[in-house]
Design an enzyme around this catalytic site. Structure first.
Site, PDB file in Angstrom:
ATOM      1  N   LYS A 153       6.206  -9.232   8.759  1.00 40.69           N
ATOM      2  CA  LYS A 153       7.161  -8.139   8.870  1.00 40.69           C
ATOM      3  C   LYS A 153       6.430  -6.877   9.327  1.00 40.69           C
ATOM      4  O   LYS A 153       5.731  -6.236   8.558  1.00 40.69           O
ATOM      5  CB  LYS A 153       7.843  -7.865   7.524  1.00 40.69           C
ATOM      6  CG  LYS A 153       9.090  -7.016   7.711  1.00 40.69           C
ATOM      7  CD  LYS A 153       9.352  -6.042   6.579  1.00 40.69           C
ATOM      8  CE  LYS A 153       8.538  -4.793   6.606  1.00 40.69           C
ATOM      9  NZ  LYS A 153       8.667  -3.907   7.765  1.00 40.69           N
ATOM     10  N   GLU A 208      -4.350  -3.903   1.389  1.00 43.62           N
ATOM     11  CA  GLU A 208      -5.164  -2.930   2.151  1.00 43.62           C
ATOM     12  C   GLU A 208      -4.378  -1.632   2.135  1.00 43.62           C
ATOM     13  O   GLU A 208      -3.386  -1.501   2.858  1.00 43.62           O
ATOM     14  CB  GLU A 208      -5.358  -3.414   3.595  1.00 43.62           C
ATOM     15  CG  GLU A 208      -6.209  -4.658   3.737  1.00 43.62           C
ATOM     16  CD  GLU A 208      -7.682  -4.410   3.451  1.00 43.62           C
ATOM     17  OE1 GLU A 208      -8.096  -3.240   3.358  1.00 43.62           O
ATOM     18  OE2 GLU A 208      -8.407  -5.413   3.295  1.00 43.62           O
ATOM     19  N   CYS A 235      -6.291   4.728   8.148  1.00 39.83           N
ATOM     20  CA  CYS A 235      -6.662   4.674   6.726  1.00 39.83           C
ATOM     21  C   CYS A 235      -8.132   5.021   6.559  1.00 39.83           C
ATOM     22  O   CYS A 235      -8.550   5.480   5.513  1.00 39.83           O
ATOM     23  CB  CYS A 235      -6.396   3.275   6.190  1.00 39.83           C
ATOM     24  SG  CYS A 235      -7.210   2.005   7.164  1.00 39.83           S
ATOM     25  N   GLU A 256      -3.893  11.767   1.613  1.00 41.54           N
ATOM     26  CA  GLU A 256      -4.180  11.341   2.986  1.00 41.54           C
ATOM     27  C   GLU A 256      -3.501  12.327   3.931  1.00 41.54           C
ATOM     28  O   GLU A 256      -2.289  12.508   3.848  1.00 41.54           O
ATOM     29  CB  GLU A 256      -3.524   9.984   3.232  1.00 41.54           C
ATOM     30  CG  GLU A 256      -4.378   8.804   2.942  1.00 41.54           C
ATOM     31  CD  GLU A 256      -3.745   7.512   3.456  1.00 41.54           C
ATOM     32  OE1 GLU A 256      -2.597   7.214   3.097  1.00 41.54           O
ATOM     33  OE2 GLU A 256      -4.420   6.793   4.201  1.00 41.54           O
TER      34      GLU A 256
HETATM   35  P1  NAD Z   1       4.097   2.174   4.410  1.00 40.78           P
HETATM   36  O1  NAD Z   1       3.501   1.784   3.105  1.00 40.78           O
HETATM   37  O2  NAD Z   1       5.176   3.168   4.419  1.00 40.78           O
HETATM   38  O3  NAD Z   1       4.652   0.905   5.164  1.00 40.78           O
HETATM   39  C1  NAD Z   1       3.859  -0.247   5.378  1.00 40.78           C
HETATM   40  C2  NAD Z   1       4.782  -1.441   5.542  1.00 40.78           C
HETATM   41  O4  NAD Z   1       5.498  -1.646   4.338  1.00 40.78           O
HETATM   42  C3  NAD Z   1       5.819  -1.290   6.649  1.00 40.78           C
HETATM   43  O5  NAD Z   1       5.976  -2.535   7.290  1.00 40.78           O
HETATM   44  C4  NAD Z   1       7.066  -0.925   5.881  1.00 40.78           C
HETATM   45  O6  NAD Z   1       8.246  -1.298   6.528  1.00 40.78           O
HETATM   46  C5  NAD Z   1       6.892  -1.728   4.607  1.00 40.78           C
HETATM   47  N1  NAD Z   1       7.631  -1.178   3.466  1.00 40.78           N
HETATM   48  C6  NAD Z   1       7.892   0.108   3.178  1.00 40.78           C
HETATM   49  N2  NAD Z   1       8.601   0.203   2.045  1.00 40.78           N
HETATM   50  C7  NAD Z   1       8.797  -1.056   1.594  1.00 40.78           C
HETATM   51  C8  NAD Z   1       9.461  -1.608   0.460  1.00 40.78           C
HETATM   52  N3  NAD Z   1      10.070  -0.851  -0.435  1.00 40.78           N
HETATM   53  N4  NAD Z   1       9.469  -2.950   0.312  1.00 40.78           N
HETATM   54  C9  NAD Z   1       8.846  -3.717   1.210  1.00 40.78           C
HETATM   55  N5  NAD Z   1       8.219  -3.263   2.303  1.00 40.78           N
HETATM   56  C10 NAD Z   1       8.180  -1.942   2.488  1.00 40.78           C
HETATM   57  O7  NAD Z   1       2.847   2.636   5.294  1.00 40.78           O
HETATM   58  P2  NAD Z   1       2.861   3.171   6.791  1.00 40.78           P
HETATM   59  O8  NAD Z   1       3.381   4.566   6.771  1.00 40.78           O
HETATM   60  O9  NAD Z   1       3.472   2.176   7.703  1.00 40.78           O
HETATM   61  O10 NAD Z   1       1.300   3.173   7.117  1.00 40.78           O
HETATM   62  C11 NAD Z   1       0.442   4.164   6.721  1.00 40.78           C
HETATM   63  C12 NAD Z   1      -0.306   3.775   5.460  1.00 40.78           C
HETATM   64  O11 NAD Z   1      -1.003   2.549   5.656  1.00 40.78           O
HETATM   65  C13 NAD Z   1      -1.386   4.769   5.089  1.00 40.78           C
HETATM   66  O12 NAD Z   1      -1.360   4.975   3.705  1.00 40.78           O
HETATM   67  C14 NAD Z   1      -2.667   4.074   5.508  1.00 40.78           C
HETATM   68  O13 NAD Z   1      -3.813   4.497   4.828  1.00 40.78           O
HETATM   69  C15 NAD Z   1      -2.351   2.661   5.222  1.00 40.78           C
HETATM   70  N6  NAD Z   1      -3.226   1.765   5.980  1.00 40.78           N
HETATM   71  C16 NAD Z   1      -4.195   1.080   5.311  1.00 40.78           C
HETATM   72  C17 NAD Z   1      -5.060   0.242   6.015  1.00 40.78           C
HETATM   73  C18 NAD Z   1      -6.152  -0.524   5.310  1.00 40.78           C
HETATM   74  O14 NAD Z   1      -6.681  -1.439   5.918  1.00 40.78           O
HETATM   75  N7  NAD Z   1      -6.513  -0.195   4.080  1.00 40.78           N
HETATM   76  C19 NAD Z   1      -4.923   0.115   7.393  1.00 40.78           C
HETATM   77  C20 NAD Z   1      -3.912   0.817   8.053  1.00 40.78           C
HETATM   78  C21 NAD Z   1      -3.065   1.641   7.318  1.00 40.78           C
END
Ligand code: NAD
Length: 465
Positions: free
Chosen positions: A158, A234, A268, A369
């Site tokens: 997803k 992650e 991240c 962040e």
């Molecule tokens: P997000 O947590 O808002 O969303 C990530 C994913 O989760 C998306 O596919 C989103 O649709 C899904 N999602 C959101 N709410 C959900 C719910 N209630 N139930 C199920 N799925 C849900 O994050 P984002 O804004 O897409 O990405 C940015 C974040 O990702 C930052 O915090 C960044 O640090 C982190 N990140 C971490 C890594 C790592 O490897 N540690 C890498 C890239 C990004």
């Protein structure tokens, strides 16, 4: 009835670039049916054949790099040179795990107490749910699909609703490379919560691998607890970037630009807080400000652009709020500190590259962040103090250290509470290395040898022969 669709918006123009089928929980359950039906065949496929599918996917992704990069620019906004870099990085996960697929070693040892042998096999965990963010729409997905397929798992992926197009292209690439029906299912949706709940509730789904914010990770861990689903997480970061007075300052400024500005700060791994030893703090801040000021900002496909827009208007507002909070508390914005006023940025989600000096301890910008092109600089006096400041966060993804004294560099690296350290390097990501965090930055590692272990379970057979 035709399926409902949702729009994908170009962050540089705010125009719709495509419409995508909007999966419902029922669609998601059907995807799990297909992935579950494909699992027995795929897990029994010889590792060499699975490896060859991944190897072909690597080659196809490299051959289609320009198309995939243009898609990434269109939905994420990053400059095209960076998008091409991401495609190369993403493809490397397919190559790396095609090589790992044939090296899943079990073991046999004599039972220490005698009377038998301890035989251990590695078996695929099963149907896996992969959830990815928008900031690296290709690489975050291949970093999960590569090891999952190598291990013999089938996947339902997803992608983030802001960037589904890249994920759909990667699904096409895998099918063209020979992945059988049901091995890779992509479900794009605006109903993340409903779709993910439907998938996690299905007893055939045995694994959740999530990349995204700590906040959503926490929610998903609670949801996964219901059925004790195997989880890899992650999550967010708040990377400190330490510069000691004995560092090569040219290298430190170069490294700072890479660590801060990859993906316009929407990473991240982005350096979120710069701690600089007092004798070089002023010069470091000045040089960093010059480099930031010289960056060319604009739409990612334009020639020579080094900084694209942020992903959406919420992202711009969050960055602006953090900057305003820091400035109100006494920080000085020596460059940027605002949205651009120039007419040419009237459409698109832009924020000026910013350097903040004299940032006060306790400022929110040092704790959250930033996810934007903003570098807050703080001065320190002692090595212990630098390590203490660096570790004073709930996150522990990556830290950066610049010093000319390797013994100090290794000592400080050992003391930093993070899963990864860049020592005299502003970039740590490498498909061959274990990527992941400590504390609330996550659980498990992706890439390297460890990456595949997240999709395998040990089966122990006690044998008498
Ligand atoms: P997000 O947590 O808002 O969303 C990530 C994913 O989760 C998306 O596919 C989103 O649709 C899904 N999602 C959101 N709410 C959900 C719910 N209630 N139930 C199920 N799925 C849900 O994050 P984002 O804004 O897409 O990405 C940015 C974040 O990702 C930052 O915090 C960044 O640090 C982190 N990140 C971490 C890594 C790592 O490897 N540690 C890498 C890239 C990004």
């Amino acid at each position: 009835m035709a399926a409902a669709t949702f729009d994908v918006v170009d962050p540089a123009t705010e125009e719709v670039v495509a419409s995508v089928d909007d999966a419902t929980p029922a669609d998601a359950r059907a995807a799990v049916d297909r992935a579950a039906a494909a699992f027995p065949g795929w897990s029994a496929t010889p590792p060499r054949e699975r490896a060859e599918v991944l190897r072909r996917a690597y080659e196809l992704l490299v051959a289609r790099a320009d198309d995939v990069a243009a898609t990434i620019v269109g939905e994420n906004g990053k400059p095209v040179a960076e998008a091409k870099g991401e495609v190369t990085y993403a493809a490397e996960f397919f190559r790396w795990f095609s090589e790992e697929a044939v090296r899943m070693a079990g073991s046999v040892v004599d039972a220490p107490g005698g009377g038998g042998k301890l035989l251990t096999l590695q078996q695929p965990v099963g149907v896996s749910l992969l959830i990815t963010p928008w900031n690296f729409p290709a690489a975050m997905l291949t970093r999960k699909i590569g090891p999952a397929l190598a291990a013999g798992c089938t996947v339902v992926a997803k992608p983030a609703e802001l960037t589904p197009l890249t994920a759909i292209l990667i699904g096409d690439v895998l099918r063209a490379a020979g992945a059988p029906d049901g091995v890779v299912e992509i479900v794009a949706t605006t109903d993340a919560a409903g779709v993910v709940e439907a998938i996690l509730d299905d007893a055939r789904v045995r694994k959740l691998s999530f990349t995204g914010s700590t906040e959503v990770g926490r929610l998903l861990l609670a949801q996964a607890a219901k059925r004790i689903v195997n989880c890899s997480m992650e999550l967010g970061g708040n990377a400190p970037f330490l510069v000691f007075a004995d560092a090569d300052l040219d290298a430190a400024v170069e490294g700072a630009m890479v660590a801060k500005m990859r993906n316009g700060g929407e990473a991240c791994t982005a350096a979120n807080r710069f701690y600089v030893e007092r004798p070089v703090a002023e010069e470091f801040g000045r040089r960093l400000a010059e480099k930031m000021k010289a960056l060319r900002m604009g739409p990612g496909l334009d020639d020579g652009v080094q900084l694209g827009p942020l992903v959406n208007t919420d992202a711009v507002e969050k960055v602006d709020e953090l900057v305003r909070g820091a400035v109100d508390a006494g920080a000085e914005a020596v460059v940027g500190g605002r949205r651009p006023s120039d007419e040419k940025y009237s459409a698109g989600f832009y924020y000026e590259p910013t350097v903040l000096l004299d940032v006060q301890p306790g400022s929110k910008i040092l704790e959250e962040e930033i996810f934007g092109p903003v570098a807050p600089v703080v001065t320190f006096d002692e090595e212990d103090e630098a390590v203490r400041l660096a570790n004073a966060t709930e996150y522990g993804l990556v830290s950066y250290v610049y010093t000319g004294d390797l013994a100090r560099g290794l000592r400080v690296s050992e003391g930093l509470d993070s899963g990864m350290v860049g020592l005299n390097r502003g970039l740590v990501s490498d498909p061959a290395a274990p990527f992941g965090g400590t504390k609330q930055s996550g659980i498990g590692r992706e890439g390297g040898h460890d990456g595949m272990l997240d999709y395998l379970e040990s089966k122990y057979i006690a044998v008498q022969w």
